[in-house]
Design an enzyme around this catalytic site. Structure first.
Site, PDB file in Angstrom:
ATOM      1  N   ASP A 248      10.062  15.755   6.572  1.00 22.14           N
ATOM      2  CA  ASP A 248      11.135  15.827   7.587  1.00 22.14           C
ATOM      3  C   ASP A 248      11.594  14.471   8.130  1.00 22.14           C
ATOM      4  O   ASP A 248      12.610  14.416   8.801  1.00 22.14           O
ATOM      5  CB  ASP A 248      10.708  16.642   8.843  1.00 22.14           C
ATOM      6  CG  ASP A 248      10.603  18.117   8.572  1.00 22.14           C
ATOM      7  OD1 ASP A 248      10.979  18.539   7.475  1.00 22.14           O
ATOM      8  OD2 ASP A 248      10.137  18.832   9.471  1.00 22.14           O
TER       9      ASP A 248
ATOM     10  N   CYS B  37      23.211  37.071  11.553  1.00 22.00           N
ATOM     11  CA  CYS B  37      23.002  36.002  12.544  1.00 22.00           C
ATOM     12  C   CYS B  37      23.594  36.413  13.898  1.00 22.00           C
ATOM     13  O   CYS B  37      24.792  36.632  14.008  1.00 22.00           O
ATOM     14  CB  CYS B  37      23.626  34.689  12.058  1.00 22.00           C
ATOM     15  SG  CYS B  37      23.475  33.403  13.313  1.00 22.00           S
TER      16      CYS B  37
ATOM     17  N   CYS C 121      22.810  27.756  16.767  1.00 20.15           N
ATOM     18  CA  CYS C 121      21.632  28.307  16.077  1.00 20.15           C
ATOM     19  C   CYS C 121      20.448  28.440  17.051  1.00 20.15           C
ATOM     20  O   CYS C 121      20.096  27.491  17.759  1.00 20.15           O
ATOM     21  CB  CYS C 121      21.255  27.418  14.893  1.00 20.15           C
ATOM     22  SG  CYS C 121      19.782  28.002  14.051  1.00 20.15           S
TER      23      CYS C 121
ATOM     24  N   CYS D  34      16.918  38.256   4.121  1.00 19.91           N
ATOM     25  CA  CYS D  34      17.263  37.793   2.772  1.00 19.91           C
ATOM     26  C   CYS D  34      16.518  38.630   1.721  1.00 19.91           C
ATOM     27  O   CYS D  34      15.294  38.748   1.771  1.00 19.91           O
ATOM     28  CB  CYS D  34      16.903  36.311   2.631  1.00 19.91           C
ATOM     29  SG  CYS D  34      17.298  35.678   0.994  1.00 19.91           S
TER      30      CYS D  34
HETATM   31  S1  SF4 Z   1      20.611  35.861  -0.815  1.00 17.57           S
HETATM   32 FE1  SF4 Z   1      19.696  35.309   1.147  1.00 17.57          FE
HETATM   33  S2  SF4 Z   1      20.577  33.313   1.642  1.00 17.57           S
HETATM   34 FE2  SF4 Z   1      21.804  34.175  -0.005  1.00 17.57          FE
HETATM   35  S3  SF4 Z   1      23.495  35.185   1.067  1.00 17.57           S
HETATM   36 FE3  SF4 Z   1      21.891  36.735   0.779  1.00 17.57          FE
HETATM   37  S4  SF4 Z   1      20.677  36.660   2.654  1.00 17.57           S
HETATM   38 FE4  SF4 Z   1      21.909  34.807   2.572  1.00 17.57          FE
HETATM   39  S1  SF4 Z   2      18.057  30.757  12.373  1.00 17.26           S
HETATM   40 FE1  SF4 Z   2      20.058  30.180  13.171  1.00 17.26          FE
HETATM   41  S2  SF4 Z   2      21.452  30.670  11.515  1.00 17.26           S
HETATM   42 FE2  SF4 Z   2      19.568  31.798  11.087  1.00 17.26          FE
HETATM   43  S3  SF4 Z   2      19.889  33.822  12.041  1.00 17.26           S
HETATM   44 FE3  SF4 Z   2      18.836  32.547  13.513  1.00 17.26          FE
HETATM   45  S4  SF4 Z   2      20.515  31.731  14.759  1.00 17.26           S
HETATM   46 FE4  SF4 Z   2      21.409  32.437  12.874  1.00 17.26          FE
END
Ligand code: SF4
Ligand code: SF4
Length: 367
Positions: A153, A217, A233, A267
């Site tokens: 990082d 989100c 975020c 995801c």
């Molecule tokens: S695969 Fe994952 S990162 Fe890609 S658009 Fe879908 S939820 Fe978002």
């Molecule tokens: S980490 Fe940030 S971009 Fe991802 S869902 Fe949470 S608020 Fe949204």
């Protein structure tokens, strides 16, 4: 010479595996098209108050925008990734109004920076031993000089871009690195080296037509695929933002008190994400779905003792208590009202202000 380069590359990858990394790959230390967007992203203010991302060189250029400029000696980037997932529910699966959410990566006993850097040093040592101790290098009796730098990082480098070019994973629309078999619960570490190693192929983008992360989100922080506005975020707001959080963003924060996992929880590539085998990343009891009252009432001494070697220190006690007050306001649980009364008189302005807002929100809610 080419054969030796491949041998050393294989040795580096074996050393990464021996050190406990789940994935590793080699990217050329070249500037990529993605890095050209970095100055634009900074100029648009989407990095919010994270000034470290705006570090500049003597010429005033952004360090992270050009590896070739900031480390002209580097020829290859070794990218290593380690899975930190644990066998615990996702934030989208728990709904206890007494409790908040700490991001998955922060449940461990040890700060991941230390755990990853220690492993990178092991890889660095193996590389150094193989190259510097080499009696004959490509027919030359004199071994090449070797420069290496390890970063977690903190380097002048956008790690995820090089992770893509090292074949470790693609950058998803949620801006996280995703690997086809491991998912996205990955810590990244990089080693810059003056040695030219055999590069891997970039990982192909497998997001396809999916938009789950963007749709889920709660603060609309993903402005468009691959474009994050940190100002909105929850991860930024709960960890990096100092002082009070803008009122219009508080409701969207839900019960998140440190970080946010939603865009990774939803995801599809994380549906079957394996758990980590690294002992340092085992979860600490109490940090998975922690009690909001415990966090809000935590004394300075308890905060220090509890989070001594934890990334949660970054939010500071003030930020964590501020976030807990906001989470109480979003909990719909009026049993928090007496505690919020106390917090509304707190000596820390951001805690007091958040508690007043939370009280009003609970009183206004239809239970
Ligand atoms: S695969 Fe994952 S990162 Fe890609 S658009 Fe879908 S939820 Fe978002
Ligand atoms: S980490 Fe940030 S971009 Fe991802 S869902 Fe949470 S608020 Fe949204």
């Amino acid at each position: 010479m080419a054969t030796r380069i491949h041998e050393i590359t294989d040795l580096v990858k074996r050393a990464a595996e021996d050190a406990g990394f789940d994935l590793s790959g080699i990217a050329p230390a070249a500037d990529t098209p993605e890095l050209q967007h970095f100055p634009e992203w900074i100029a648009s203010g989407h990095a919010a108050e994270m000034k470290y991302l705006e570090a500049r060189d003597d010429r005033g250029d952004l360090k992270r925008a050009s590896l070739a400029r900031v480390a002209p000696w580097a020829r290859s980037v070794i990218v290593c990734a380690i899975n930190y997932n644990t066998d615990n529910p996702y934030s989208t699966e728990v709904h206890d109004p007494d409790r908040g959410w700490i991001s998955r990566y922060a449940w461990s006993r040890e700060d991941y920076h230390d755990a990853v850097l220690r492993r990178l040093r092991q890889v660095e040592a193996a590389l150094s031993e193989a190259v510097v101790g080499e009696p004959m290098w490509g027919g030359h009796s004199c071994p090449p000089t070797l420069t290496t730098r390890s970063y977690v990082d903190t380097g002048p480098i956008v790690e995820r871009v090089f992770a893509k070019y090292a074949g470790v994973g693609w950058v998803g629309k949620n801006t996280c690195i995703i690997n086809q078999t491991k998912g996205s619960w990955l810590f990244l570490g990089v080693i810059l080296t003056s040695l030219e190693l055999a590069p891997d192929l970039p990982a192909p983008d497998r997001c396809g037509t999916c938009t789950r992360c963007i749709d889920a989100c709660p603060t609309d922080a993903i402005l468009a695929p691959y474009q994050l506005d940190s100002n909105k975020c929850i991860s930024y707001l709960t960890i990096e933002k100092r002082g009070s959080i803008s009122e219009d963003l508080r409701a969207g924060m839900g019960r998140h008190v440190f970080g946010c996992d939603i865009c990774q929880d939803v995801c599809p590539w994380n549906r079957k994400a394996p758990s980590s085998t690294a002992p340092e990343f085992a979860h600490r009891p109490g940090l998975v779905n922690p009690a909001l009252a415990w966090l809000a009432e935590m004394s300075a001494e308890e905060f220090r003792a509890t989070f001594r070697a934890s990334p949660i220190r970054r939010a500071k006690r003030s930020g964590l208590r501020r976030n807990a007050a906001i989470a109480m306001g979003n909990s719909g649980n009026r049993e928090f009202l007496p505690l919020l009364d106390q917090l509304a008189a707190d000596e820390d302005d951001s805690v007091a202000d958040s508690a007043r807002w939370a009280k009003e929100r609970l009183l206004a809610s239809n239970l």
